[in-house]
Design a protein around this motif. Structure first.
Motif, PDB file in Angstrom:
ATOM      1  N   TYR A 127     -15.003  -9.056  -2.560  1.00 21.71           N
ATOM      2  CA  TYR A 127     -13.802  -9.792  -2.978  1.00 21.71           C
ATOM      3  C   TYR A 127     -13.835 -10.031  -4.491  1.00 21.71           C
ATOM      4  O   TYR A 127     -14.910 -10.209  -5.074  1.00 21.71           O
ATOM      5  CB  TYR A 127     -13.735 -11.143  -2.261  1.00 21.71           C
ATOM      6  CG  TYR A 127     -13.553 -11.009  -0.759  1.00 21.71           C
ATOM      7  CD1 TYR A 127     -12.294 -10.757  -0.214  1.00 21.71           C
ATOM      8  CD2 TYR A 127     -14.636 -11.129   0.110  1.00 21.71           C
ATOM      9  CE1 TYR A 127     -12.121 -10.621   1.154  1.00 21.71           C
ATOM     10  CE2 TYR A 127     -14.469 -10.997   1.486  1.00 21.71           C
ATOM     11  CZ  TYR A 127     -13.215 -10.745   2.001  1.00 21.71           C
ATOM     12  OH  TYR A 127     -13.041 -10.606   3.362  1.00 21.71           O
TER      13      TYR A 127
ATOM     14  N   LYS B 283      -8.736 -11.253  -3.714  1.00 22.45           N
ATOM     15  CA  LYS B 283      -8.383 -10.073  -2.910  1.00 22.45           C
ATOM     16  C   LYS B 283      -9.636  -9.258  -2.613  1.00 22.45           C
ATOM     17  O   LYS B 283     -10.660  -9.400  -3.300  1.00 22.45           O
ATOM     18  CB  LYS B 283      -7.317  -9.233  -3.592  1.00 22.45           C
ATOM     19  CG  LYS B 283      -7.775  -8.437  -4.766  1.00 22.45           C
ATOM     20  CD  LYS B 283      -6.666  -7.497  -5.176  1.00 22.45           C
ATOM     21  CE  LYS B 283      -7.272  -6.192  -5.624  1.00 22.45           C
ATOM     22  NZ  LYS B 283      -6.454  -5.101  -5.838  1.00 22.45           N
ATOM     23  N   CYS B 284      -9.537  -8.424  -1.599  1.00 20.83           N
ATOM     24  CA  CYS B 284     -10.652  -7.550  -1.251  1.00 20.83           C
ATOM     25  C   CYS B 284     -10.502  -6.290  -2.107  1.00 20.83           C
ATOM     26  O   CYS B 284      -9.461  -5.620  -2.064  1.00 20.83           O
ATOM     27  CB  CYS B 284     -10.594  -7.213   0.236  1.00 20.83           C
ATOM     28  SG  CYS B 284     -11.916  -6.119   0.765  1.00 20.83           S
ATOM     29  N   ALA B 285     -11.554  -5.974  -2.859  1.00 22.18           N
ATOM     30  CA  ALA B 285     -11.472  -4.821  -3.767  1.00 22.18           C
ATOM     31  C   ALA B 285     -12.078  -3.569  -3.139  1.00 22.18           C
ATOM     32  O   ALA B 285     -11.931  -2.472  -3.666  1.00 22.18           O
ATOM     33  CB  ALA B 285     -12.199  -5.147  -5.059  1.00 22.18           C
TER      34      ALA B 285
ATOM     35  N   ASP C  87      -2.564   5.596  -1.823  1.00 23.22           N
ATOM     36  CA  ASP C  87      -3.626   4.612  -2.090  1.00 23.22           C
ATOM     37  C   ASP C  87      -4.841   4.864  -1.192  1.00 23.22           C
ATOM     38  O   ASP C  87      -4.702   5.364  -0.061  1.00 23.22           O
ATOM     39  CB  ASP C  87      -3.118   3.186  -1.805  1.00 23.22           C
ATOM     40  CG  ASP C  87      -2.303   2.632  -2.969  1.00 23.22           C
ATOM     41  OD1 ASP C  87      -2.419   3.184  -4.081  1.00 23.22           O
ATOM     42  OD2 ASP C  87      -1.549   1.664  -2.744  1.00 23.22           O
TER      43      ASP C  87
ATOM     44  N   VAL D 296       0.837  -1.202   0.000  1.00 25.41           N
ATOM     45  CA  VAL D 296       0.000   0.000   0.000  1.00 25.41           C
ATOM     46  C   VAL D 296       0.879   1.262   0.000  1.00 25.41           C
ATOM     47  O   VAL D 296       1.828   1.357   0.773  1.00 25.41           O
ATOM     48  CB  VAL D 296      -1.023  -0.023   1.168  1.00 25.41           C
ATOM     49  CG1 VAL D 296      -0.360   0.193   2.501  1.00 25.41           C
ATOM     50  CG2 VAL D 296      -2.130   0.987   0.961  1.00 25.41           C
TER      51      VAL D 296
ATOM     52  N   TYR E  90      -3.456  -9.466   8.624  1.00 26.36           N
ATOM     53  CA  TYR E  90      -4.114  -9.640   7.330  1.00 26.36           C
ATOM     54  C   TYR E  90      -5.010 -10.873   7.380  1.00 26.36           C
ATOM     55  O   TYR E  90      -4.655 -11.872   8.021  1.00 26.36           O
ATOM     56  CB  TYR E  90      -3.066  -9.860   6.232  1.00 26.36           C
ATOM     57  CG  TYR E  90      -2.126  -8.695   6.056  1.00 26.36           C
ATOM     58  CD1 TYR E  90      -2.501  -7.597   5.286  1.00 26.36           C
ATOM     59  CD2 TYR E  90      -0.876  -8.684   6.668  1.00 26.36           C
ATOM     60  CE1 TYR E  90      -1.643  -6.514   5.129  1.00 26.36           C
ATOM     61  CE2 TYR E  90      -0.013  -7.607   6.518  1.00 26.36           C
ATOM     62  CZ  TYR E  90      -0.412  -6.526   5.750  1.00 26.36           C
ATOM     63  OH  TYR E  90       0.439  -5.457   5.600  1.00 26.36           O
TER      64      TYR E  90
ATOM     65  N   SER F 158      -4.188 -11.535  -0.581  1.00 28.19           N
ATOM     66  CA  SER F 158      -3.191 -10.667  -1.222  1.00 28.19           C
ATOM     67  C   SER F 158      -2.944  -9.388  -0.422  1.00 28.19           C
ATOM     68  O   SER F 158      -2.798  -8.306  -1.013  1.00 28.19           O
ATOM     69  CB  SER F 158      -3.631 -10.308  -2.641  1.00 28.19           C
ATOM     70  OG  SER F 158      -4.134 -11.415  -3.314  1.00 28.19           O
ATOM     71  N   ASP F 159      -2.923  -9.489   0.877  1.00 30.31           N
ATOM     72  CA  ASP F 159      -2.642  -8.334   1.759  1.00 30.31           C
ATOM     73  C   ASP F 159      -3.573  -7.154   1.518  1.00 30.31           C
ATOM     74  O   ASP F 159      -3.176  -5.986   1.626  1.00 30.31           O
ATOM     75  CB  ASP F 159      -1.192  -7.843   1.585  1.00 30.31           C
ATOM     76  CG  ASP F 159      -0.182  -8.921   1.875  1.00 30.31           C
ATOM     77  OD1 ASP F 159      -0.578  -9.968   2.422  1.00 30.31           O
ATOM     78  OD2 ASP F 159       1.007  -8.715   1.563  1.00 30.31           O
ATOM     79  N   SER F 160      -4.816  -7.463   1.185  1.00 30.76           N
ATOM     80  CA  SER F 160      -5.744  -6.385   0.844  1.00 30.76           C
ATOM     81  C   SER F 160      -6.699  -6.043   1.983  1.00 30.76           C
ATOM     82  O   SER F 160      -7.406  -5.033   1.915  1.00 30.76           O
ATOM     83  CB  SER F 160      -6.572  -6.798  -0.380  1.00 30.76           C
ATOM     84  OG  SER F 160      -7.249  -8.018  -0.099  1.00 30.76           O
TER      85      SER F 160
ATOM     86  N   SER G  77      -7.511   0.076  -1.860  1.00 26.09           N
ATOM     87  CA  SER G  77      -6.334  -0.794  -1.956  1.00 26.09           C
ATOM     88  C   SER G  77      -6.179  -1.595  -0.680  1.00 26.09           C
ATOM     89  O   SER G  77      -5.605  -2.686  -0.682  1.00 26.09           O
ATOM     90  CB  SER G  77      -5.071   0.041  -2.166  1.00 26.09           C
ATOM     91  OG  SER G  77      -5.209   0.810  -3.322  1.00 26.09           O
ATOM     92  N   LEU G  78      -6.646  -1.008   0.427  1.00 25.96           N
ATOM     93  CA  LEU G  78      -6.551  -1.704   1.711  1.00 25.96           C
ATOM     94  C   LEU G  78      -7.813  -1.412   2.518  1.00 25.96           C
ATOM     95  O   LEU G  78      -8.205  -0.249   2.653  1.00 25.96           O
ATOM     96  CB  LEU G  78      -5.317  -1.206   2.485  1.00 25.96           C
ATOM     97  CG  LEU G  78      -5.105  -1.808   3.870  1.00 25.96           C
ATOM     98  CD1 LEU G  78      -4.781  -3.305   3.789  1.00 25.96           C
ATOM     99  CD2 LEU G  78      -3.969  -1.092   4.618  1.00 25.96           C
TER     100      LEU G  78
END
Ligand SMILES: Cc1cc2nc3c(=O)[nH]c(=O)nc-3n(C[C@H](O)[C@H](O)[C@H](O)COP(=O)(O)OP(=O)(O)OC[C@H]3O[C@@H](n4cnc5c(N)ncnc54)[C@H](O)[C@@H]3O)c2cc1C
Length: 437
Positions: free
Chosen positions: A191, A199-201, A7, A3, A354, A359-361, A214-215
């Motif tokens: 997701y 990943k979480c969008a 972002d 991140v 996480y 994907s670290d999202s 992004s996070l």
């Protein structure tokens, strides 16, 4: 972690963890931070910290949290937080009728205070009733068999007011706040599939709108399980009672400066609030859970109404506490009664990590276990330290994501935690109105 400072970062929840994190992120230069909170104001009524005050005591059975609290108390004394911190001391006792478990717990806390070089000079033994009265002359009840210790290093924080103060500071520093049922309440994390997995969008709010990020940081307190079902029984939504006695101006004045007064086997109360003349009290016990029988997971009720009462057994315990300490208040009606919900874990450790394989999202920041408010000034650093650590893992092993225990019906772990007495009960067994999941 990928991140960047520009972002979009979304925080779900404007309670203690969410606000502290928002402020810390902007102070670290993250310029695109938004907080989504389902209530329409801060302090939010759903936050466990939305009340007059919380104990700030540094002695833990576990030195790790003692060290953290010493750090937090330093931060409570800085200009943003100082107006909300009151170092009035902690009068920590058992009554003469206390079970051995309460005395053992008290002794472990006392040993912790006495072995820490920074805390020790502030600790005074209270071996008998006279010692207790010496520490707080206003306690004019019989105090039958009371003994313990007094720790001047500790005190309390005005929790709701501190949330409001940090909200204003974060807003002024550029954090965006989306509040209320339509714009702030988050219905789901969204997701998407990627080449390497999922990943979480972003998030979807109750009004149906999607907000990309992004996070995403989920700091939803006791409601975390609804947004992150993967937690399973790792987190148990649990509640303790809160009640208040309304005082006159004179009574409030007479109790100015009293320490946080805590009988391990009965409960505790605080210095009355001079603005409202309310004296806040909490009984000590295993608390109440609200288990979904299909999943075995306890969730906080969705409306405030379901928690707006004081269980009979807690009322008895609080009256007993008043009879022992401030007998002139013992028969006064209790007002502003509620169950206050927090996110419990079986080892009382927080979870700041996480969600695996995303994907670290997306990060969960929860598992406060009913003792995190004292960390409010530094809680945001728990998150930013992790973002800045090498690799995509929480550097503090005890705060890492844990696998959910199997559904063996023992998810409440009330009596298994040494600093709480008694086991948990189901809300449905004590509720005047049946709780809805
Ligand atoms: C009775 C009681 C006494 C306590 N006493 C102490 C004490 O003496 N000392 C101490 O240190 N700690 C104490 N605590 C614990 C302390 O209050 C908590 O540790 C702290 O508030 C946890 O912070 P949090 O941010 O995880 O959750 P909260 O402060 O509860 O905040 C969570 C926020 O998320 C929001 N939210 C939830 N779901 C959604 C959603 N879907 N969309 C948008 N927003 C959402 C909620 O509205 C809420 O504002 C006590 C707790 C209780 C219940």
């Amino acid at each position: 972690m990928g991140v960047s400072k520009t972002d979009q970062i979304i925080i779900v929840g404007g309670g203690a963890f969410g606000l502290s994190t928002a402020l810390q992120l902007v102070q670290k230069g993250y310029s695109n931070v938004a907080v989504y909170e389902k209530d329409d104001h801060i302090p939010p009524r759903f936050s466990a910290a939305n009340d007059l005050n919380k104990i700030v005591r540094a002695e833990y059975e576990d030195q790790f949290y003692t060290d953290l609290t010493i750090r937090a108390i330093k931060a409570w004394k800085t200009p943003l937080f100082a107006p909300y911190f009151h170092q009035v001391g902690f009068l920590h006792c058992v009554s003469g009728a206390a079970p051995q478990q309460a005395t053992d717990t008290l002794n472990r806390f006392r040993a912790s205070a006495e072995r820490d070089a920074q805390i020790k000079p502030h600790v005074v033994p209270l071996d008998n009733i006279e010692d207790v009265r010496q520490a707080c002359w206003q306690l004019d009840g019989p105090l039958s068999g009371w003994n313990g210790y007094f720790n001047r290093f500790d005190g309390y924080a005005h929790s709701g007011a501190a949330l409001a103060g940090v909200y204003r500071a974060a807003q002024a520093a550029g954090v965006r706040f989306l509040l209320g049922e339509k714009n702030g309440a988050v219905d789901e994390l969204v997701y998407v599939s990627t080449a390497t997995g999922k990943k979480c969008a972003g998030i979807r709010t109750r009004n149906g709108r999607f907000h990309p990020a992004s996070l995403v940081i989920v700091a939803a307190g006791a409601a975390v399980g609804r947004l992150v079902p993967q937690l399973g029984q790792t987190v148990v939504a649990k509640s303790w009672s809160v009640a208040h006695v309304r005082l006159t101006d004179e009574e409030t004045s007479a109790l100015r400066g009293i320490p946080v007064t805590y009988a391990r086997d009965l409960g505790f109360f605080f210095e009355p609030d001079p603005k409202t003349n309310l004296l806040k009290m909490c009984p000590m016990g295993g608390g109440y859970i609200n288990t979904d029988t299909k999943t075995g997971v306890s969730h906080s009720p969705s409306t405030l109404k379901e928690s707006a009462f004081l269980p009979e057994e807690d009322e008895k315990q609080l009256r007993q506490l008043l009879r022992q300490t401030l007998p002139s208040l013992a028969d006064r009606p209790f007002v502003e009664k509620s169950l206050c919900w927090f996110a419990d874990t079986n080892d009382s450790d927080f979870i700041v990590d996480y969600i695996p394989n995303m994907s670290d999202s997306v990060i969960v920041m929860s598992g406060d276990s009913g003792h995190a408010f004292k960390m409010f000034p530094i809680a945001g650093t728990f998150l930013t330290d992790m973002l800045e650590a090498p690799g995509s893992q929480q550097p503090i092993a005890r705060w890492r994501w844990k696998q959910s225990p199997s559904n063996d019906g023992k998810g409440d772990w009330g009596g298994d935690v040494s600093w709480r007495l008694g086991s948990s009960k189901e809300l449905s067994s004590i509720s005047p109105t049946k709780a809805k999941l």
